[in-house]
Every structure is written in structure tokens, then in C-alpha cells.
Design a protein around this motif. Structure first.
Motif, PDB file in Angstrom:
ATOM      1  N   TYR A 253       0.829  -1.200   0.000  1.00 36.56           N
ATOM      2  CA  TYR A 253       0.000   0.000   0.000  1.00 36.56           C
ATOM      3  C   TYR A 253       0.865   1.252   0.000  1.00 36.56           C
ATOM      4  O   TYR A 253       0.577   2.216  -0.723  1.00 36.56           O
ATOM      5  CB  TYR A 253      -0.927   0.000   1.213  1.00 36.56           C
ATOM      6  CG  TYR A 253      -1.797   1.233   1.291  1.00 36.56           C
ATOM      7  CD1 TYR A 253      -2.980   1.305   0.575  1.00 36.56           C
ATOM      8  CD2 TYR A 253      -1.427   2.329   2.066  1.00 36.56           C
ATOM      9  CE1 TYR A 253      -3.766   2.437   0.616  1.00 36.56           C
ATOM     10  CE2 TYR A 253      -2.207   3.466   2.116  1.00 36.56           C
ATOM     11  CZ  TYR A 253      -3.379   3.513   1.390  1.00 36.56           C
ATOM     12  OH  TYR A 253      -4.160   4.643   1.430  1.00 36.56           O
ATOM     13  N   PHE A 254       1.928   1.263   0.806  1.00 40.33           N
ATOM     14  CA  PHE A 254       2.816   2.424   0.837  1.00 40.33           C
ATOM     15  C   PHE A 254       3.448   2.668  -0.528  1.00 40.33           C
ATOM     16  O   PHE A 254       3.508   3.812  -1.005  1.00 40.33           O
ATOM     17  CB  PHE A 254       3.904   2.219   1.895  1.00 40.33           C
ATOM     18  CG  PHE A 254       5.014   3.230   1.806  1.00 40.33           C
ATOM     19  CD1 PHE A 254       4.811   4.550   2.182  1.00 40.33           C
ATOM     20  CD2 PHE A 254       6.269   2.856   1.330  1.00 40.33           C
ATOM     21  CE1 PHE A 254       5.835   5.484   2.086  1.00 40.33           C
ATOM     22  CE2 PHE A 254       7.290   3.775   1.244  1.00 40.33           C
ATOM     23  CZ  PHE A 254       7.073   5.094   1.614  1.00 40.33           C
ATOM     24  N   ALA A 255       3.928   1.610  -1.164  1.00 35.46           N
ATOM     25  CA  ALA A 255       4.586   1.763  -2.466  1.00 35.46           C
ATOM     26  C   ALA A 255       3.606   2.277  -3.522  1.00 35.46           C
ATOM     27  O   ALA A 255       3.925   3.211  -4.280  1.00 35.46           O
ATOM     28  CB  ALA A 255       5.186   0.427  -2.902  1.00 35.46           C
ATOM     29  N   LEU A 256       2.422   1.694  -3.575  1.00 36.78           N
ATOM     30  CA  LEU A 256       1.444   2.119  -4.581  1.00 36.78           C
ATOM     31  C   LEU A 256       0.905   3.511  -4.280  1.00 36.78           C
ATOM     32  O   LEU A 256       0.686   4.305  -5.197  1.00 36.78           O
ATOM     33  CB  LEU A 256       0.300   1.110  -4.644  1.00 36.78           C
ATOM     34  CG  LEU A 256       0.667  -0.273  -5.202  1.00 36.78           C
ATOM     35  CD1 LEU A 256      -0.548  -1.190  -5.184  1.00 36.78           C
ATOM     36  CD2 LEU A 256       1.211  -0.150  -6.622  1.00 36.78           C
ATOM     37  N   SER A 257       0.702   3.815  -3.010  1.00 32.50           N
ATOM     38  CA  SER A 257       0.233   5.140  -2.644  1.00 32.50           C
ATOM     39  C   SER A 257       1.259   6.208  -3.012  1.00 32.50           C
ATOM     40  O   SER A 257       0.911   7.269  -3.547  1.00 32.50           O
ATOM     41  CB  SER A 257      -0.075   5.189  -1.143  1.00 32.50           C
ATOM     42  OG  SER A 257      -0.563   6.468  -0.772  1.00 32.50           O
TER      43      SER A 257
END
Length: 281
Positions: A174-178
Motif C-alpha cells: 500500500y505504501f509503495a502504490l500510494s
């Protein structure tokens, strides 16, 4: 020496010793960030509610089910709040809602929802101190960004579940995609006036802020929503959601602004601000 002269001397010394901090304070104060964040949250709420009904009316059964799972994953909905979600996105009753809404109504909803995109454009421009771009250049970007954001919301369930691997994979994913979404958001809505590398600090900060809020939302929001719904009914649900959006939009607004200042100040500017992109014709 008077107090005003002493203050000016202290400020001059701070500017020499801590230029980044001084520039950050000036940018935060001059950009009216709290006002911008509040407006962004209001536009997000006004855009999300009609879009939610539009999806309930026109989306296929599988997409409706996926949206329910994603919203549940975002807020950890249980009890009365989860019941309200099922009533809004009810696959069995979408025929009547589709007839009431109509294609024209769907287009009107999509057009009015671009006010959220325009508010996001102003946040990005203020973060970088850029003038307002021509609508001829940015109009199509409003719609593209909005549709991409809707897609990102649809995928929240699988992303936060780590594509079936659980939270251990889901949180870093989620952090990477966000972060990638916020990097692309700035590049798109600024009409490519800033290169990719300088946008990276703001994207990483926004990704970290939204990831932290995503984790806390699953703990706090179910209790807050159910309590508000029991005490105040639907109005309480609206107030609770709007409060969360204000916190989220404030975090994103500050993250993008801080990222812009860091990218333009030493030492990061030597690596990120190699050359300035020309303004689009």
C-alpha cells in the motif's frame, strides 16, 4: 536595541542557519494550507457521495461487490455502519436506481466531481508556488485523475490484503502504490511543469501519511462511525466521514508542500532539481 530589531536579527540568523526550516514556515504560512486542505476535504466528500450512488446504479454486480469489500477494508466497517454501506451499494436494487439516475445524471455527476480534481490542482500549484495553468491544458487531466482515483479505491481490498498474502505484504504494498499514485498525481495535475525527481519527496511523504492514516482508520473509524450513527443517525455518519477526510486532506496537503520545499533546498536540490521543465505551450 528594540524588540522588533532583536526579532529581525534572530530571524536573519535563523534564515542563515536553517534556510530549509525558514522557507518551510514561509510556505506553510503563505499558502493558506489549512484553508486549502479543508476545501479539498469538502470537495472530496461532495464528489465521493454522488460517485458512490453512480457506481451502485451502473456498475456490474462483481464491481459492486468489490467496492463493498474495498470500503470495508479501508475503514474496517462493522455493525450499523456496514449495514448502511450494504444499503447504498445493493446489487439487487440497482435496476431502479439506474432508471432514476440515467446516463445524463451520470455525466453530470462525473462533471461535478471534477471540482475535487480542481481543488487538488490548486493544492499542488500552491505547494510549488506555480501560477494557475490554462484550463485548455488541464481540463482533461481532471477527469483522468478522478477516474484513476476511483480505480485505486476499487483495488483497496486486494492491495491492503497483500494480494492474498496478508497485512505483512499489504502494508508495504500500500505504501509503495500510494507513493506512486501521489508522484503521478503531482506530475499530471501540474501539467508536467515539474520533473519527476523533484516530485519524489512529496510523493513519499504523502504515501507515508496516507499509509499511517490507513492503519489508524481501521482501528478508530469503526468505533467512531457506529457511535455517530447510533447517537445522531445519518447526520452523525456524515460528520464522522467529513472529519476523517479533513485529517486526510490536511496530511496530504502538508506532505506535498513539505516535499516541494525539501526538493528545492540543499542538499536535495543538487540531486533532484537538475533542470527545470519548460512550461507547456
Amino acid at each position: 536595541m528594540s524588540w522588533s530589531e532583536r526579532l529581525q536579527t534572530l530571524r536573519a540568523g535563523a534564515e542563515r542557519r536553517l534556510p530549509v526550516l525558514t522557507e518551510l514556515i514561509d510556505r506553510l504560512m503563505s499558502g493558506q494550507l489549512l484553508d486549502s486542505a479543508t476545501r479539498l476535504a469538502a470537495q472530496a466528500f461532495l464528489a465521493s457521495v454522488p460517485l458512490l450512488f453512480a457506481v451502485a446504479a451502473f456498475a456490474p454486480h462483481g464491481m459492486q461487490t468489490q467496492l463493498q469489500e474495498s470500503v470495508r477494508a479501508m475503514f474496517g466497517l462493522t455493525g450499523p455502519a456496514d449495514g448502511q454501506l450494504r444499503q447504498v451499494i445493493d446489487p439487487s436494487g440497482n435496476g431502479e436506481l439506474r432508471e432514476t439516475t440515467g446516463i445524463i445524471g451520470l455525466l453530470v455527476v462525473l462533471g461535478s466531481a471534477t471540482s475535487f480534481s480542481r481543488a487538488m490542482v490548486r493544492v499542488c500549484e500552491r505547494a510549488w508556488g506555480l501560477p494557475k495553468a490554462s484550463s485548455r491544458i488541464t481540463a482533461w487531466r481532471w477527469v483522468v485523475w478522478l477516474l484513476a482515483l476511483v480505480l485505486f479505491v476499487f483495488l483497496q481490498g486486494p492491495i491492503r490484503g497483500g494480494l492474498g498474502a496478508g497485512a505483512v505484504v499489504g502494508i508495504p504494498l500500500y505504501f509503495a502504490l500510494s507513493s506512486a499514485v501521489w508522484l503521478w498525481t503531482q506530475r499530471l495535475l501540474l501539467a508536467s511543469r515539474i520533473d519527476w525527481l523533484p516530485l519524489l519527496p512529496g510523493a513519499l511523504l504523502a504515501g507515508a501519511a496516507t499509509s499511517a492514516l490507513a492503519l489508524s482508520a481501521r482501528v478508530y473509524m469503526p468505533l467512531a462511525l457506529n457511535r455517530a450513527l447510533n447517537e445522531y443517525g445519518s447526520l452523525g455518519l456524515v460528520l464522522a466521514m467529513l472529519s476523517w477526510l479533513i485529517v486526510l486532506c490536511t496530511a496530504v496537503t502538508f506532505a506535498l508542500t513539505v516535499g516541494a520545499v525539501l526538493a528545492q533546498a540543499p542538499p536535495l536540490n543538487r540531486y533532484l532539481m537538475r533542470e527545470r521543465q519548460p512550461d507547456p505551450a
